[in-house]
Design a protein around this motif. Sequence first.
Motif, PDB file in Angstrom:
ATOM      1  N   SER A  32       0.808  -1.212   0.000  1.00  0.00           N
ATOM      2  CA  SER A  32       0.000   0.000   0.000  1.00  0.00           C
ATOM      3  C   SER A  32       0.842   1.263   0.000  1.00  0.00           C
ATOM      4  CB  SER A  32      -0.924   0.002   1.231  1.00  0.00           C
ATOM      5  OG  SER A  32      -0.154  -0.025   2.411  1.00  0.00           O
ATOM      6  N   HIS A  33       2.085   1.141   0.444  1.00  0.00           N
ATOM      7  CA  HIS A  33       2.919   2.333   0.537  1.00  0.00           C
ATOM      8  C   HIS A  33       3.894   2.461  -0.615  1.00  0.00           C
ATOM      9  CE1 HIS A  33       1.483   3.482   4.501  1.00  0.00           C
ATOM     10  NE2 HIS A  33       1.591   2.219   4.867  1.00  0.00           N
ATOM     11  N   GLY A  34       4.099   1.382  -1.387  1.00  0.00           N
ATOM     12  CA  GLY A  34       5.068   1.444  -2.478  1.00  0.00           C
ATOM     13  C   GLY A  34       6.476   1.189  -1.978  1.00  0.00           C
ATOM     14  N   ALA A  35       7.317   0.698  -2.862  1.00  0.00           N
ATOM     15  CA  ALA A  35       8.684   0.371  -2.479  1.00  0.00           C
ATOM     16  C   ALA A  35       9.598   1.551  -2.753  1.00  0.00           C
ATOM     17  CB  ALA A  35       9.166  -0.853  -3.267  1.00  0.00           C
ATOM     18  N   SER A  36      10.556   1.768  -1.842  1.00  0.00           N
ATOM     19  CA  SER A  36      11.523   2.840  -2.026  1.00  0.00           C
ATOM     20  C   SER A  36      12.578   2.388  -3.028  1.00  0.00           C
ATOM     21  CB  SER A  36      12.192   3.178  -0.692  1.00  0.00           C
ATOM     22  OG  SER A  36      13.050   2.124  -0.305  1.00  0.00           O
ATOM     23  N   PRO A  37      13.325   3.327  -3.628  1.00  0.00           N
ATOM     24  CA  PRO A  37      14.367   2.946  -4.584  1.00  0.00           C
ATOM     25  C   PRO A  37      15.413   2.033  -3.977  1.00  0.00           C
ATOM     26  CG  PRO A  37      13.908   5.293  -4.721  1.00  0.00           C
ATOM     27  CD  PRO A  37      13.168   4.783  -3.522  1.00  0.00           C
ATOM     28  N   ASP A  38      15.619   2.140  -2.645  1.00  0.00           N
ATOM     29  CA  ASP A  38      16.645   1.345  -1.994  1.00  0.00           C
ATOM     30  C   ASP A  38      16.077   0.092  -1.348  1.00  0.00           C
ATOM     31  OD1 ASP A  38      18.602   3.200  -2.651  1.00  0.00           O
ATOM     32  OD2 ASP A  38      18.201   4.402  -0.865  1.00  0.00           O
ATOM     33  N   ALA A  39      14.853  -0.284  -1.732  1.00  0.00           N
ATOM     34  CA  ALA A  39      14.205  -1.405  -1.049  1.00  0.00           C
ATOM     35  C   ALA A  39      14.997  -2.694  -1.180  1.00  0.00           C
ATOM     36  CB  ALA A  39      12.793  -1.601  -1.605  1.00  0.00           C
ATOM     37  N   GLN A  40      15.726  -2.857  -2.315  1.00  0.00           N
ATOM     38  CA  GLN A  40      16.465  -4.089  -2.526  1.00  0.00           C
ATOM     39  C   GLN A  40      17.920  -3.995  -2.064  1.00  0.00           C
ATOM     40  OE1 GLN A  40      14.763  -6.781  -3.487  1.00  0.00           O
ATOM     41  NE2 GLN A  40      13.005  -5.383  -3.427  1.00  0.00           N
ATOM     42  N   ALA A  41      18.325  -2.831  -1.589  1.00  0.00           N
ATOM     43  CA  ALA A  41      19.704  -2.677  -1.126  1.00  0.00           C
ATOM     44  C   ALA A  41      19.907  -3.461   0.166  1.00  0.00           C
ATOM     45  CB  ALA A  41      20.013  -1.198  -0.892  1.00  0.00           C
ATOM     46  N   PRO A  42      21.085  -4.070   0.357  1.00  0.00           N
ATOM     47  CA  PRO A  42      21.311  -4.831   1.586  1.00  0.00           C
ATOM     48  C   PRO A  42      21.295  -3.914   2.800  1.00  0.00           C
ATOM     49  CG  PRO A  42      23.360  -4.579   0.355  1.00  0.00           C
ATOM     50  CD  PRO A  42      22.260  -4.081  -0.528  1.00  0.00           C
ATOM     51  N   ARG A  43      20.654  -4.368   3.847  1.00  0.00           N
ATOM     52  CA  ARG A  43      20.650  -3.601   5.082  1.00  0.00           C
ATOM     53  C   ARG A  43      21.981  -3.808   5.800  1.00  0.00           C
ATOM     54  NH1 ARG A  43      15.208  -5.117   8.170  1.00  0.00           N
ATOM     55  NH2 ARG A  43      15.424  -3.025   9.025  1.00  0.00           N
ATOM     56  N   PRO A  44      22.381  -2.863   6.661  1.00  0.00           N
ATOM     57  CA  PRO A  44      23.653  -3.039   7.382  1.00  0.00           C
ATOM     58  C   PRO A  44      23.737  -4.355   8.146  1.00  0.00           C
ATOM     59  CG  PRO A  44      22.881  -0.790   7.615  1.00  0.00           C
ATOM     60  CD  PRO A  44      21.785  -1.536   6.917  1.00  0.00           C
ATOM     61  N   SER A  45      22.586  -4.855   8.624  1.00  0.00           N
ATOM     62  CA  SER A  45      22.602  -6.107   9.381  1.00  0.00           C
ATOM     63  C   SER A  45      22.942  -7.312   8.514  1.00  0.00           C
ATOM     64  CB  SER A  45      21.249  -6.329  10.060  1.00  0.00           C
ATOM     65  OG  SER A  45      20.194  -6.328   9.115  1.00  0.00           O
ATOM     66  N   GLU A  46      22.986  -7.140   7.182  1.00  0.00           N
ATOM     67  CA  GLU A  46      23.369  -8.238   6.295  1.00  0.00           C
ATOM     68  C   GLU A  46      24.889  -8.370   6.187  1.00  0.00           C
ATOM     69  OE1 GLU A  46      21.474 -10.479   4.870  1.00  0.00           O
ATOM     70  OE2 GLU A  46      19.594  -9.622   5.587  1.00  0.00           O
ATOM     71  N   HIS A  47      25.617  -7.576   6.955  1.00  0.00           N
ATOM     72  CA  HIS A  47      27.075  -7.638   6.993  1.00  0.00           C
ATOM     73  C   HIS A  47      27.548  -7.583   8.438  1.00  0.00           C
ATOM     74  CE1 HIS A  47      26.404  -6.499   2.801  1.00  0.00           C
ATOM     75  NE2 HIS A  47      27.604  -7.009   2.551  1.00  0.00           N
ATOM     76  N   PHE A  48      28.757  -8.053   8.680  1.00  0.00           N
ATOM     77  CA  PHE A  48      29.300  -8.003  10.037  1.00  0.00           C
ATOM     78  C   PHE A  48      30.694  -7.382  10.029  1.00  0.00           C
ATOM     79  CE2 PHE A  48      30.159 -12.321   8.426  1.00  0.00           C
ATOM     80  CZ  PHE A  48      31.531 -12.456   8.635  1.00  0.00           C
ATOM     81  N   LEU A  49      31.018  -6.752  11.136  1.00  0.00           N
ATOM     82  CA  LEU A  49      32.293  -6.078  11.304  1.00  0.00           C
ATOM     83  C   LEU A  49      33.431  -7.101  11.264  1.00  0.00           C
ATOM     84  CD1 LEU A  49      33.849  -3.434  12.048  1.00  0.00           C
ATOM     85  CD2 LEU A  49      33.470  -4.047  14.453  1.00  0.00           C
ATOM     86  N   ALA A  50      34.435  -6.825  10.452  1.00  0.00           N
ATOM     87  CA  ALA A  50      35.533  -7.774  10.294  1.00  0.00           C
ATOM     88  C   ALA A  50      36.838  -7.031  10.032  1.00  0.00           C
ATOM     89  CB  ALA A  50      35.255  -8.744   9.147  1.00  0.00           C
ATOM     90  N   VAL A  51      37.942  -7.683  10.389  1.00  0.00           N
ATOM     91  CA  VAL A  51      39.282  -7.237  10.006  1.00  0.00           C
ATOM     92  C   VAL A  51      39.943  -8.398   9.280  1.00  0.00           C
ATOM     93  CG1 VAL A  51      41.470  -6.270  10.753  1.00  0.00           C
ATOM     94  CG2 VAL A  51      39.405  -5.768  12.050  1.00  0.00           C
ATOM     95  N   LEU A  52      40.486  -8.120   8.101  1.00  0.00           N
ATOM     96  CA  LEU A  52      41.054  -9.163   7.241  1.00  0.00           C
ATOM     97  C   LEU A  52      42.565  -9.009   7.165  1.00  0.00           C
ATOM     98  CD1 LEU A  52      38.265  -7.843   5.883  1.00  0.00           C
ATOM     99  CD2 LEU A  52      38.620  -9.699   4.272  1.00  0.00           C
ATOM    100  N   PHE A  53      43.290 -10.113   7.428  1.00  0.00           N
ATOM    101  CA  PHE A  53      44.747 -10.120   7.373  1.00  0.00           C
ATOM    102  C   PHE A  53      45.225 -11.254   6.466  1.00  0.00           C
ATOM    103  CE2 PHE A  53      44.001  -8.155  11.545  1.00  0.00           C
ATOM    104  CZ  PHE A  53      44.846  -7.057  11.481  1.00  0.00           C
ATOM    105  N   PRO A  54      46.387 -11.066   5.803  1.00  0.00           N
ATOM    106  CA  PRO A  54      46.967 -12.165   5.015  1.00  0.00           C
ATOM    107  C   PRO A  54      47.524 -13.250   5.935  1.00  0.00           C
ATOM    108  CG  PRO A  54      48.467 -10.296   5.050  1.00  0.00           C
ATOM    109  CD  PRO A  54      47.206  -9.842   5.731  1.00  0.00           C
ATOM    110  N   HIS A  55      47.420 -14.493   5.495  1.00  0.00           N
ATOM    111  CA  HIS A  55      47.771 -15.604   6.378  1.00  0.00           C
ATOM    112  C   HIS A  55      49.251 -15.609   6.744  1.00  0.00           C
ATOM    113  CE1 HIS A  55      49.421 -17.608   2.777  1.00  0.00           C
ATOM    114  NE2 HIS A  55      49.988 -18.471   3.600  1.00  0.00           N
ATOM    115  N   ASP A  56      50.119 -15.076   5.860  1.00  0.00           N
ATOM    116  CA  ASP A  56      51.550 -15.173   6.127  1.00  0.00           C
ATOM    117  C   ASP A  56      52.077 -14.075   7.044  1.00  0.00           C
ATOM    118  OD1 ASP A  56      51.278 -13.090   4.331  1.00  0.00           O
ATOM    119  OD2 ASP A  56      52.791 -13.808   2.918  1.00  0.00           O
ATOM    120  N   GLN A  57      51.192 -13.193   7.510  1.00  0.00           N
ATOM    121  CA  GLN A  57      51.616 -12.163   8.460  1.00  0.00           C
ATOM    122  C   GLN A  57      51.170 -12.461   9.893  1.00  0.00           C
ATOM    123  OE1 GLN A  57      50.681  -8.122   7.344  1.00  0.00           O
ATOM    124  NE2 GLN A  57      51.316  -8.409   5.226  1.00  0.00           N
TER     125      GLN A  57
END
Length: 427
Positions: free
Chosen positions: A238-263
């Motif tokens: 009834s309200h219509g979808a916003s342009p960003d309706a299909q964009a991933p929400r922040p909760s679809e990602h998690f905080l991470a730090v990535l390091f190379p295995h040899d360090q």
Amino acid sequence: MPLIIPFAGLRPRADHAEAVAAPPYDVLSAEEARAMVAGRPASFLHISRAEVDLPAGTDPYSDAVYARARDNLERLRTEGILIQDPAPQYYVYRLEVEGHRQTGLVAAASVEAYRDGRIRRHELTRPAKEQDRVRQIAALDAQTGPVFLVYRAAPQIDARLGALCNEPPVIDITAGDGVRHQLWPVADAEAIAALTADFDALGRLYIADGHHRAAAAARVADERRKAKSAGTSSHGASHGASPDAQAPRPSEHFLAVLFPHDQLRILPYNRVVSDLNGFNPEAFLARIAENYQVEPSAKPVAPKARGEVGLYLGGQWHRLQLRVDLIPADDPIGRLDVSLLHDQLIAPLLQISDPRRDERIDFVGGVRGLSGLSARVDSGEMAAAFALPATRMEDLLAVADAGAMMPPKSTWFEPKLADGLVTHLLD
């Protein structure tokens, strides 16, 4: 969905970074956390271990603790100690200590990639600890403790991260344990796009530490997706979808730090046991000698070779070397030193079948040193201690690639990441 994306982080103002930064929530006892926050009202431990602000003995899983954590996060934001960046970006994060240096990237990692195995696990989680992180994320509407991810070293990524460190960092602090933490925001659109593409080309990332945080983030994402779907089905048409309706929400990602295995630097994760299952020390050593070569040692034993163990018993160190024919060559789990000790000694002789739940066994991170083992035996608290070689990074990756799970407490990464330098805000 890319493996990682940039995000608008919440981080301390440069002049408050040293006061905010704190050790990870799960490496301190309640007493150590209370002592560390004394006279430090901006310490991130007021958020990650909010029971420090409540009476001693407060249940760390009580509603009051999560409510206080949210209040403390809001206080630091209101006071301008924590500020949010205006636009999504990455952050280069470098740690240095005692000649060791590792340089990685702070990013938002995909929950979808975690679910479908592109971000691989190697440990099981404990329900109570996972639920604690779920409640913490929900209470704060934020992920505060990063998941420590590893990628197979890629020269192109290492070079790109190194080049981004040529400018002065926005945060440059040395913590009480001597670890230097530096942070460089990456706001340039071309650099962001290149890093996103570089990591996506790897195809796979690995969790080094933070399995409970990753699992909790996935659960929160599921709950919020279900709630959104229910709301959309009831009201969305009834309200219509916003342009960003299909964009991933922040909760679809998690905080991470990535390091190379040899360090990365992995320290041993050692074991102590409270009794010898009815054996006296002489009989215990005799039974061990059926599968191990046993040699008394005048010095503490820091094992390096596969199948080698240091045993501290009755005020004496012994060097144990497992028979070669008992070390499997093609079993990524069975050949781990923590597995060999369990399968050949702890389970059959001490009758400790489930180290995740048996209270007769405890685990001591290698950062405590060999003296941390002998002290617990000499005090009478424990009957024996076992020093192990550090798990090899190649073994961790092999286990994860096989879709298998390591025994509990197999790896201790050092130095530890700091909590509070970057927080990922959710919806």
